[in-house]
Design a protein around this motif. Sequence first.
Motif, PDB file in Angstrom:
ATOM      1  N   ARG A 215       0.827  -1.218   0.000  1.00  0.00           N
ATOM      2  CA  ARG A 215       0.000   0.000   0.000  1.00  0.00           C
ATOM      3  C   ARG A 215       0.853   1.257   0.000  1.00  0.00           C
ATOM      4  NH1 ARG A 215      -4.628  -0.659   4.489  1.00  0.00           N
ATOM      5  NH2 ARG A 215      -5.267   1.320   3.562  1.00  0.00           N
ATOM      6  N   ALA A 216       2.087   1.148   0.460  1.00  0.00           N
ATOM      7  CA  ALA A 216       2.975   2.313   0.506  1.00  0.00           C
ATOM      8  C   ALA A 216       3.617   2.613  -0.847  1.00  0.00           C
ATOM      9  CB  ALA A 216       4.072   2.095   1.550  1.00  0.00           C
ATOM     10  N   LEU A 217       3.533   1.658  -1.791  1.00  0.00           N
ATOM     11  CA  LEU A 217       4.122   1.880  -3.105  1.00  0.00           C
ATOM     12  C   LEU A 217       3.329   2.928  -3.870  1.00  0.00           C
ATOM     13  CD1 LEU A 217       4.915  -1.780  -4.224  1.00  0.00           C
ATOM     14  CD2 LEU A 217       6.554  -0.049  -3.482  1.00  0.00           C
ATOM     15  N   THR A 218       4.027   3.769  -4.591  1.00  0.00           N
ATOM     16  CA  THR A 218       3.369   4.783  -5.419  1.00  0.00           C
ATOM     17  C   THR A 218       3.066   4.212  -6.794  1.00  0.00           C
ATOM     18  OG1 THR A 218       5.505   5.627  -6.193  1.00  0.00           O
ATOM     19  CG2 THR A 218       4.573   6.625  -4.205  1.00  0.00           C
ATOM     20  N   ALA A 219       2.320   4.949  -7.575  1.00  0.00           N
ATOM     21  CA  ALA A 219       1.941   4.481  -8.916  1.00  0.00           C
ATOM     22  C   ALA A 219       3.160   4.341  -9.821  1.00  0.00           C
ATOM     23  CB  ALA A 219       0.924   5.444  -9.533  1.00  0.00           C
TER      24      ALA A 219
ATOM     25  N   LYS B 197       7.876  -4.086 -18.641  1.00  0.00           N
ATOM     26  CA  LYS B 197       6.910  -5.177 -18.736  1.00  0.00           C
ATOM     27  C   LYS B 197       6.769  -5.913 -17.403  1.00  0.00           C
ATOM     28  CE  LYS B 197       7.411  -7.936 -22.231  1.00  0.00           C
ATOM     29  NZ  LYS B 197       8.083  -8.763 -23.276  1.00  0.00           N
ATOM     30  N   CYS B 198       7.912  -6.165 -16.753  1.00  0.00           N
ATOM     31  CA  CYS B 198       7.870  -6.890 -15.474  1.00  0.00           C
ATOM     32  C   CYS B 198       7.176  -6.064 -14.388  1.00  0.00           C
ATOM     33  CB  CYS B 198       9.295  -7.242 -15.027  1.00  0.00           C
ATOM     34  SG  CYS B 198      10.105  -8.483 -16.048  1.00  0.00           S
ATOM     35  N   ALA B 199       7.463  -4.767 -14.360  1.00  0.00           N
ATOM     36  CA  ALA B 199       6.843  -3.907 -13.357  1.00  0.00           C
ATOM     37  C   ALA B 199       5.330  -3.824 -13.559  1.00  0.00           C
ATOM     38  CB  ALA B 199       7.469  -2.515 -13.408  1.00  0.00           C
ATOM     39  N   ALA B 200       4.900  -3.723 -14.819  1.00  0.00           N
ATOM     40  CA  ALA B 200       3.464  -3.661 -15.107  1.00  0.00           C
ATOM     41  C   ALA B 200       2.772  -4.959 -14.693  1.00  0.00           C
ATOM     42  CB  ALA B 200       3.240  -3.386 -16.595  1.00  0.00           C
ATOM     43  N   GLU B 201       3.405  -6.085 -14.970  1.00  0.00           N
ATOM     44  CA  GLU B 201       2.824  -7.374 -14.597  1.00  0.00           C
ATOM     45  C   GLU B 201       2.790  -7.533 -13.079  1.00  0.00           C
ATOM     46  OE1 GLU B 201       1.153 -11.179 -15.000  1.00  0.00           O
ATOM     47  OE2 GLU B 201       1.280  -9.436 -16.330  1.00  0.00           O
ATOM     48  N   ALA B 202       3.845  -7.070 -12.402  1.00  0.00           N
ATOM     49  CA  ALA B 202       3.874  -7.150 -10.939  1.00  0.00           C
ATOM     50  C   ALA B 202       2.756  -6.312 -10.323  1.00  0.00           C
ATOM     51  CB  ALA B 202       5.235  -6.688 -10.422  1.00  0.00           C
ATOM     52  N   ALA B 203       2.530  -5.125 -10.870  1.00  0.00           N
ATOM     53  CA  ALA B 203       1.465  -4.258 -10.355  1.00  0.00           C
ATOM     54  C   ALA B 203       0.098  -4.911 -10.536  1.00  0.00           C
ATOM     55  CB  ALA B 203       1.504  -2.906 -11.065  1.00  0.00           C
ATOM     56  N   ARG B 204      -0.102  -5.571 -11.666  1.00  0.00           N
ATOM     57  CA  ARG B 204      -1.375  -6.243 -11.916  1.00  0.00           C
ATOM     58  C   ARG B 204      -1.584  -7.403 -10.940  1.00  0.00           C
ATOM     59  NH1 ARG B 204      -3.504 -10.497 -14.491  1.00  0.00           N
ATOM     60  NH2 ARG B 204      -1.477 -11.323 -15.104  1.00  0.00           N
TER      61      ARG B 204
ATOM     62  N   VAL C 246       6.649   3.386  -9.743  1.00  0.00           N
ATOM     63  CA  VAL C 246       7.619   2.725  -8.881  1.00  0.00           C
ATOM     64  C   VAL C 246       8.893   2.432  -9.660  1.00  0.00           C
ATOM     65  CG1 VAL C 246       8.036   0.754  -7.373  1.00  0.00           C
ATOM     66  CG2 VAL C 246       5.735   1.673  -7.611  1.00  0.00           C
ATOM     67  N   ALA C 247      10.036   2.857  -9.125  1.00  0.00           N
ATOM     68  CA  ALA C 247      11.326   2.522  -9.723  1.00  0.00           C
ATOM     69  C   ALA C 247      11.607   1.038  -9.507  1.00  0.00           C
ATOM     70  CB  ALA C 247      12.432   3.371  -9.102  1.00  0.00           C
ATOM     71  N   PRO C 248      12.335   0.400 -10.429  1.00  0.00           N
ATOM     72  CA  PRO C 248      12.604  -1.037 -10.287  1.00  0.00           C
ATOM     73  C   PRO C 248      13.192  -1.419  -8.933  1.00  0.00           C
ATOM     74  CG  PRO C 248      13.255  -0.297 -12.470  1.00  0.00           C
ATOM     75  CD  PRO C 248      12.857   0.933 -11.704  1.00  0.00           C
ATOM     76  N   ALA C 249      14.087  -0.601  -8.389  1.00  0.00           N
ATOM     77  CA  ALA C 249      14.725  -0.934  -7.111  1.00  0.00           C
ATOM     78  C   ALA C 249      13.732  -0.925  -5.951  1.00  0.00           C
ATOM     79  CB  ALA C 249      15.863   0.041  -6.831  1.00  0.00           C
ATOM     80  N   ALA C 250      12.639  -0.166  -6.085  1.00  0.00           N
ATOM     81  CA  ALA C 250      11.671  -0.057  -4.988  1.00  0.00           C
ATOM     82  C   ALA C 250      10.864  -1.340  -4.798  1.00  0.00           C
ATOM     83  CB  ALA C 250      10.730   1.118  -5.243  1.00  0.00           C
ATOM     84  N   TRP C 251      10.865  -2.213  -5.813  1.00  0.00           N
ATOM     85  CA  TRP C 251      10.115  -3.456  -5.710  1.00  0.00           C
ATOM     86  C   TRP C 251      10.861  -4.500  -4.871  1.00  0.00           C
ATOM     87  CZ3 TRP C 251       5.205  -4.146  -7.173  1.00  0.00           C
ATOM     88  CH2 TRP C 251       4.659  -3.315  -8.155  1.00  0.00           C
TER      89      TRP C 251
END
Length: 281
Positions: A175-179, A259-266, A181-186
């Motif tokens: 919930r603390a992640l922003t819309a 692509k990976c970040a978008a899939e992770a968010a989904r 998100v930099a790769p390192a933040a994941w």
Amino acid sequence: MRNQRQQRRRADTMRADLAQRYEALVELAFHAMARLHENADPEALHDLRVSLRSQRVLLAAFRDRASVSEARGRLAEAAGLSNAVRDLEVSLEWADGLYTETGEGAAACEALRARLDTARQGLLAGLQHARLDEALVDAELAWFRALNRSRRKPLRKRLRGRAGRLAARMRKMARALTADVAPAAWHPLRLEGKRLRYWIEGFSDTLPRRQRRLVKPLRFLQLSLGSLQDLSVLRANLAELPGEVPPSWSTAIAREEGKCAAEAARMLDELMPLLARARQR
């Protein structure tokens, strides 16, 4: 009297199931070590790392015991020795794929391959110095002593409580992640998801369905976040090589990260309601 016998049988069954699971992990570790020395099986290191991580999760149920805590530390030390080899293996796999895609970067692939060969030799020496075989035996003995002294209900309550706390912590981090998100933040979220998934897999027979249901979506999330972390490691390894990285590689890496970040968010959106229910009593 009858109820007491039933409770004892349930406790014995629970201990037997957990004991069987731990024994299988130890056997996997010894088998993987033999294959690693033969240097013929590319999956040997992966199996060893999975075994060590899974054993440390099971041991964590009794981490308040000094002997168990010490055993976990030795296994963690041995597992840490494999990090560089694993990172280079993954980086080389990505690099070979980029070379096939772009036709550029042959020198980078060869440089990574040479570093990997050196790291593998260092790993074998390091595992021997760490006496991993002795550490595995000592950890297994500590595990069985702690397990045999545990009572069923308090142990089950502790296992379920930790699964709920891990789920709540992961949900809070998500919930603390922003819309944007930099790769390192994941990466911290990836580690938290790993802890939760391995805990649930390790103690699945003792956990309620609402917690067991997290495993499948956590695995899918882990695939995306794992690839994102692998790409970050690839960037770091490439930065240490002599010569310039082909611009086409940088473009392709950035595309894959997106692509990976978008899939992770989904996947995370689907996982959030399940995380909330996992803490419920």
